[in-house]
Design a protein around this motif. Structure first.
Motif, PDB file in Angstrom:
ATOM      1  N   GLN A 141       0.819  -1.210   0.000  1.00 47.22           N
ATOM      2  CA  GLN A 141       0.000   0.000   0.000  1.00 47.22           C
ATOM      3  C   GLN A 141       0.853   1.260   0.000  1.00 47.22           C
ATOM      4  OE1 GLN A 141      -1.998   0.676   3.779  1.00 47.22           O
ATOM      5  NE2 GLN A 141      -3.785   1.548   2.768  1.00 47.22           N
ATOM      6  N   VAL A 142       0.378   2.279  -0.728  1.00 46.64           N
ATOM      7  CA  VAL A 142       0.969   3.616  -0.700  1.00 46.64           C
ATOM      8  C   VAL A 142      -0.156   4.621  -0.461  1.00 46.64           C
ATOM      9  CG1 VAL A 142       2.173   5.397  -2.019  1.00 46.64           C
ATOM     10  CG2 VAL A 142       2.882   3.004  -2.234  1.00 46.64           C
ATOM     11  N   VAL A 143       0.020   5.475   0.519  1.00 49.19           N
ATOM     12  CA  VAL A 143      -0.994   6.464   0.895  1.00 49.19           C
ATOM     13  C   VAL A 143      -0.364   7.853   0.840  1.00 49.19           C
ATOM     14  CG1 VAL A 143      -2.516   7.291   2.737  1.00 49.19           C
ATOM     15  CG2 VAL A 143      -2.181   4.823   2.403  1.00 49.19           C
ATOM     16  N   ALA A 168      -4.567  18.140 -10.824  1.00 49.17           N
ATOM     17  CA  ALA A 168      -5.879  17.743 -11.325  1.00 49.17           C
ATOM     18  C   ALA A 168      -6.000  16.229 -11.206  1.00 49.17           C
ATOM     19  CB  ALA A 168      -6.025  18.170 -12.788  1.00 49.17           C
ATOM     20  N   ARG A 169      -7.223  15.729 -11.210  1.00 51.70           N
ATOM     21  CA  ARG A 169      -7.416  14.294 -11.047  1.00 51.70           C
ATOM     22  C   ARG A 169      -6.714  13.486 -12.134  1.00 51.70           C
ATOM     23  NH1 ARG A 169     -10.934  11.091  -8.170  1.00 51.70           N
ATOM     24  NH2 ARG A 169     -10.922   8.938  -8.902  1.00 51.70           N
ATOM     25  N   VAL A 170      -6.749  13.985 -13.352  1.00 51.66           N
ATOM     26  CA  VAL A 170      -6.120  13.252 -14.434  1.00 51.66           C
ATOM     27  C   VAL A 170      -4.627  13.085 -14.201  1.00 51.66           C
ATOM     28  CG1 VAL A 170      -5.742  15.321 -15.853  1.00 51.66           C
ATOM     29  CG2 VAL A 170      -5.936  13.066 -16.945  1.00 51.66           C
ATOM     30  N   GLU A 171      -4.006  14.063 -13.563  1.00 53.83           N
ATOM     31  CA  GLU A 171      -2.582  13.948 -13.250  1.00 53.83           C
ATOM     32  C   GLU A 171      -2.326  12.851 -12.230  1.00 53.83           C
ATOM     33  OE1 GLU A 171      -0.415  17.983 -13.073  1.00 53.83           O
ATOM     34  OE2 GLU A 171      -2.519  18.478 -12.704  1.00 53.83           O
ATOM     35  N   ILE A 172      -3.196  12.752 -11.244  1.00 55.20           N
ATOM     36  CA  ILE A 172      -3.063  11.685 -10.243  1.00 55.20           C
ATOM     37  C   ILE A 172      -3.214  10.322 -10.903  1.00 55.20           C
ATOM     38  CG2 ILE A 172      -4.074  10.672  -8.160  1.00 55.20           C
ATOM     39  CD1 ILE A 172      -2.532  13.280  -7.703  1.00 55.20           C
ATOM     40  N   GLU A 173      -4.194  10.192 -11.778  1.00 53.74           N
ATOM     41  CA  GLU A 173      -4.398   8.912 -12.470  1.00 53.74           C
ATOM     42  C   GLU A 173      -3.173   8.537 -13.300  1.00 53.74           C
ATOM     43  OE1 GLU A 173      -7.975   9.758 -14.573  1.00 53.74           O
ATOM     44  OE2 GLU A 173      -9.277   9.309 -12.853  1.00 53.74           O
ATOM     45  N   GLN A 174      -2.576   9.526 -13.957  1.00 50.80           N
ATOM     46  CA  GLN A 174      -1.373   9.264 -14.754  1.00 50.80           C
ATOM     47  C   GLN A 174      -0.195   8.873 -13.868  1.00 50.80           C
ATOM     48  OE1 GLN A 174      -1.026  12.958 -16.876  1.00 50.80           O
ATOM     49  NE2 GLN A 174      -2.529  12.379 -18.445  1.00 50.80           N
ATOM     50  N   LEU A 175      -0.062   9.538 -12.723  1.00 46.88           N
ATOM     51  CA  LEU A 175       1.022   9.211 -11.790  1.00 46.88           C
ATOM     52  C   LEU A 175       0.876   7.789 -11.255  1.00 46.88           C
ATOM     53  CD1 LEU A 175       1.313  12.514  -9.703  1.00 46.88           C
ATOM     54  CD2 LEU A 175       3.076  11.532 -11.179  1.00 46.88           C
ATOM     55  N   LEU A 176      -0.338   7.418 -10.900  1.00 49.11           N
ATOM     56  CA  LEU A 176      -0.574   6.077 -10.372  1.00 49.11           C
ATOM     57  C   LEU A 176      -0.283   5.016 -11.425  1.00 49.11           C
ATOM     58  CD1 LEU A 176      -3.866   6.548  -8.299  1.00 49.11           C
ATOM     59  CD2 LEU A 176      -1.506   6.589  -7.483  1.00 49.11           C
ATOM     60  N   ASP A 177      -0.756   5.253 -12.634  1.00 45.39           N
ATOM     61  CA  ASP A 177      -0.526   4.294 -13.708  1.00 45.39           C
ATOM     62  C   ASP A 177       0.964   4.133 -13.992  1.00 45.39           C
ATOM     63  OD1 ASP A 177      -1.667   2.580 -15.837  1.00 45.39           O
ATOM     64  OD2 ASP A 177      -0.722   4.047 -17.169  1.00 45.39           O
ATOM     65  N   GLY A 178       1.687   5.251 -13.992  1.00 52.53           N
ATOM     66  CA  GLY A 178       3.112   5.198 -14.260  1.00 52.53           C
ATOM     67  C   GLY A 178       3.903   4.502 -13.171  1.00 52.53           C
ATOM     68  N   ALA A 179       3.404   4.557 -11.938  1.00 58.22           N
ATOM     69  CA  ALA A 179       4.102   3.949 -10.814  1.00 58.22           C
ATOM     70  C   ALA A 179       3.682   2.501 -10.563  1.00 58.22           C
ATOM     71  CB  ALA A 179       3.864   4.767  -9.552  1.00 58.22           C
ATOM     72  N   GLY A 180       2.701   2.023 -11.310  1.00 55.37           N
ATOM     73  CA  GLY A 180       2.230   0.662 -11.076  1.00 55.37           C
ATOM     74  C   GLY A 180       1.350   0.537  -9.858  1.00 55.37           C
ATOM     75  N   LEU A 183      -5.883   2.719  -7.602  1.00 57.46           N
ATOM     76  CA  LEU A 183      -6.628   3.406  -6.561  1.00 57.46           C
ATOM     77  C   LEU A 183      -7.542   2.431  -5.822  1.00 57.46           C
ATOM     78  CD1 LEU A 183      -6.879   6.302  -5.501  1.00 57.46           C
ATOM     79  CD2 LEU A 183      -8.823   6.601  -7.041  1.00 57.46           C
ATOM     80  N   ALA A 184      -7.420   2.432  -4.488  1.00 61.81           N
ATOM     81  CA  ALA A 184      -8.276   1.578  -3.655  1.00 61.81           C
ATOM     82  C   ALA A 184      -9.297   2.395  -2.879  1.00 61.81           C
ATOM     83  CB  ALA A 184      -7.415   0.765  -2.686  1.00 61.81           C
ATOM     84  N   GLY A 185      -9.016   3.660  -2.688  1.00 64.01           N
ATOM     85  CA  GLY A 185      -9.928   4.523  -1.953  1.00 64.01           C
ATOM     86  C   GLY A 185      -9.480   5.961  -2.057  1.00 64.01           C
ATOM     87  N   GLU A 186     -10.416   6.864  -1.880  1.00 70.88           N
ATOM     88  CA  GLU A 186     -10.097   8.289  -1.952  1.00 70.88           C
ATOM     89  C   GLU A 186     -11.060   9.070  -1.078  1.00 70.88           C
ATOM     90  OE1 GLU A 186     -11.630  10.130  -5.844  1.00 70.88           O
ATOM     91  OE2 GLU A 186     -11.489   7.976  -6.319  1.00 70.88           O
ATOM     92  N   ASP A 231      -5.603   6.467  -1.317  1.00 68.79           N
ATOM     93  CA  ASP A 231      -5.230   5.165  -0.791  1.00 68.79           C
ATOM     94  C   ASP A 231      -5.029   4.241  -1.989  1.00 68.79           C
ATOM     95  OD1 ASP A 231      -4.957   2.725   0.469  1.00 68.79           O
ATOM     96  OD2 ASP A 231      -7.045   2.594   1.118  1.00 68.79           O
ATOM     97  N   THR A 232      -3.791   3.796  -2.214  1.00 69.09           N
ATOM     98  CA  THR A 232      -3.498   3.013  -3.412  1.00 69.09           C
ATOM     99  C   THR A 232      -2.873   1.671  -3.051  1.00 69.09           C
ATOM    100  OG1 THR A 232      -1.220   3.768  -3.827  1.00 69.09           O
ATOM    101  CG2 THR A 232      -3.012   5.202  -4.554  1.00 69.09           C
ATOM    102  N   ARG A 233      -2.983   0.713  -3.972  1.00 71.86           N
ATOM    103  CA  ARG A 233      -2.384  -0.601  -3.801  1.00 71.86           C
ATOM    104  C   ARG A 233      -1.521  -0.912  -5.009  1.00 71.86           C
ATOM    105  NH1 ARG A 233      -5.135   0.435   0.066  1.00 71.86           N
ATOM    106  NH2 ARG A 233      -6.207  -0.987   1.484  1.00 71.86           N
TER     107      ARG A 233
END
Length: 236
Positions: A141-143, A168-180, A183-186, A231-233
């Motif tokens: 998990q990464v929070v 912006a939300r799209v930036e967060i989605e791109q960051l998460l995708d790039g880091a592997g 999203l588990a919760g927000e 909250d990410t996994r």
């Protein structure tokens, strides 16, 4: 990393909590701790790393709940304040404070079950590389939290330009995708920016917070919040 010289001074470290989390700022501290506990869940015996732990607000809190936790920060002065806090809470023997660079974490891959970073990404010049490093040392998990681009925080940044990064939300989605990460919760909160709360006495801050919560709980709340807790996994 923005503001490193300012952040590492002894004067800033000694006054950090009292200036930001007294009076109206107390409400910010309480909400941030609630968000961390909500994301991390039961922490007893859980191996946790907090990046940019500062004065140890979250490190000490999680140690009190039984976590096996390391707090890492670049500032010796902040770490010293964290050690004082852990001694006062009676958990100094149950956690470790380390000086280190979040860009090059001194831990092997998959070393911690959970990695958290609060009040960090608004100062990150290269958020993708920092998030990738957090993901590298996390096993599950990464929070983390971010300030939102299209919110009252942008007005605050304009009035008091400190170089804080907004997302912006799209930036967060791109960051998460790039880091592997997935999203588990927000959670999203605070229509009014943090800076306002820090200027208000308790009684007035409580009233503003009631209005704030009414806005956030309304149908438009998610879209006008200035702070997001993620909250990410790790992706399978």
């Amino acid at each position: 990393m923005k503001g490193q010289e300012w952040y590492q001074t002894a004067e800033v470290a000694e006054e950090y909590d009292s200036k930001r989390f007294s009076d109206g700022g107390r409400l910010i501290d309480e909400r941030e701790k609630e968000a961390v506990l909500s994301a991390v869940g039961p922490v007893e015996d859980k191996h946790v790393l907090e990046i940019a732990c500062g004065t140890g607000r979250f490190t000490t809190m999680l140690a009190q709940r039984g976590a096996d936790i390391v707090g890492l920060d670049i500032s010796p002065a902040m770490l010293q304040e964290g050690r004082k806090k852990s001694h006062a809470a009676g958990v100094a023997d149950h956690l470790e404070f380390m000086r280190g660079d979040a860009a090059r974490l001194p831990f092997p891959d998959d070393h911690f079950e959970t990695v958290i970073a609060m009040r960090f990404f608004h100062l990150a010049d290269t958020p993708a590389s920092f998030l990738a490093e957090m993901r590298r040392v996390a096993r599950e998990q990464v929070v983390f939290d971010t300030f939102r681009r299209f919110s009252t925080r942008s007005i605050y940044n304009w009035l008091l330009p400190m170089g804080s990064r907004l997302y912006a939300r799209v930036e967060i989605e791109q960051l998460l995708d790039g880091a592997g990460l997935q999203l588990a919760g927000e959670e999203h909160d605070f229509f009014f920016p943090y800076g306002l709360y820090r200027q208000l006495p308790d009684v007035m801050a409580n009233r503003v917070r009631e209005l704030d919560e009414a806005v956030i709980e309304s149908p438009v709340g998610e879209y006008v919040a200035s702070v997001s807790y993620w909250d990410t996994r790790l992706k399978e």
